[in-house]
Design an enzyme around this catalytic site. Sequence first.
Site, short mmCIF file in Angstrom:
data_model
loop_
_atom_site.label_atom_id
_atom_site.label_comp_id
_atom_site.label_asym_id
_atom_site.label_seq_id
_atom_site.Cartn_x
_atom_site.Cartn_y
_atom_site.Cartn_z
N HIS A 50 0.81 -1.15 0.10
CA HIS A 50 -0.05 -0.08 0.02
C HIS A 50 0.77 1.22 -0.09
CE1 HIS A 50 -3.87 -1.98 1.48
NE2 HIS A 50 -3.35 -2.83 0.57
N GLU A 52 1.48 3.93 2.05
CA GLU A 52 2.03 4.11 3.26
C GLU A 52 3.38 3.20 3.42
OE1 GLU A 52 -2.24 4.43 4.26
OE2 GLU A 52 -1.17 3.24 2.80
N CYS A 85 -1.87 -0.74 7.30
CA CYS A 85 -0.96 0.40 7.26
C CYS A 85 -0.96 0.97 8.84
CB CYS A 85 -1.36 1.15 5.95
SG CYS A 85 -1.37 0.54 4.32
N ALA A 154 -26.20 4.52 -27.82
CA ALA A 154 -26.24 5.36 -28.92
C ALA A 154 -27.79 5.65 -29.60
CB ALA A 154 -25.05 5.08 -29.83
N ARG A 184 -14.60 1.50 -22.91
CA ARG A 184 -14.51 0.18 -22.83
C ARG A 184 -13.23 -0.11 -21.94
NH1 ARG A 184 -16.33 -3.22 -28.13
NH2 ARG A 184 -18.58 -2.93 -27.98
N GLU A 267 -23.39 -2.18 -22.02
CA GLU A 267 -23.64 -1.85 -23.27
C GLU A 267 -24.33 -2.93 -24.01
OE1 GLU A 267 -20.59 -0.42 -27.11
OE2 GLU A 267 -19.64 -1.31 -25.19
#
Length: 368
Positions: A50, A52, A85, A154, A184, A267
């Site tokens: 991570h 940190e 962390c 569309a 995409r 889609e």
Amino acid sequence: MTWEAPMRTALELAANGPATGANPRVGCVILDADGRVLAEGWHRGVGTAHAEVDALSRLPEGGARGATAVVTLEPCNHWGHTGPCSVALIEAGVARVVYGTDDPGHHSSGGAERLREAGVEVIGGVLRDEIEAFLGDWLTAARLGRPYIVVKWASSLDGRAAAADGSSKWITGAAARQRVHEQREASDAIVVGTGTVLADDPSLTARGDAGELLGTQPTPVVVGTRAIPKDAAVFRHPNPVIFEGTHDLEEALADLHQRGFRRVYVEGGPTLASAFVAAGLVDEYAIYLAPTLLGGPRVALGDIGVETIADQRRLRVIDVERLGGDLLIRAVPVADGAPRTSRPADEGVDADGADIVPTSPISTGQEG
């Protein structure tokens, strides 16, 4: 000392991380008592250190003692692929932690409290709005337990997705179609219904101007219960296709979330799009409008449960992009009573903008 400048540096570092996948993009800057940068780090994806810990690893033993860690997201407080962390910062002797926004995860949150209990000074909320906009899709997934959903269609200016005979190639021009491929590529998965696969045999790949495969490919997902031909183009996708053999969208999305998908691009045809809208499961709309009129029955969106004008699904436009002669309108749902005024696209999407309602099993039916 003000913390905005180092937090913006941490935010810039966070942008180096992957924009898809289960983990958030996080950046960290470690400062000495005089505000000088000792180390920087960011998260590179699932299974890696991570932010940190990445920053701490760049310092010699004891090098962070008495320092300040500036991190975009509240330090985590759980064991996953890596350790917490919050504990790493405590063990490193950090005196102060400054973070941007709270971690909403059920298992990962609580790092700020753990740091305070260990005597570490904690300051939260620095550049919160900017960071929440940056982490919008991940925060939605973490808060709701499902991926961030973008529904695309569309249509002609009169709202038709196809001519009366069902033909639809092409309503929009080349620039708009290429923008779809870019969207995409920016998604973890692309979702269609079985009807779209049977009617159009789409490849569901992200491709460049010359038809070449782009570097990152969304995983194809097919929702529904009808059988798909063994020679369907989706089986030739670089990523194995996932079949969600259900009409229950919540069930399908829970599975995709469990698989680590953060952002999903829907889609399919009008039936699937309408099902997502009716279920209140859309976080963002990507609507491509072509300057043409088709008339006829092939509407881009069907029944979404609006019986009267008072029930309309109100949206806020966040961006309008001209693509040749076409337009891409990006919009997000707004809660009842919220303003519909536009805002600049770089302000991002309000992760809490959508009205989320329970979903009942809804058939995706036939998509064009």
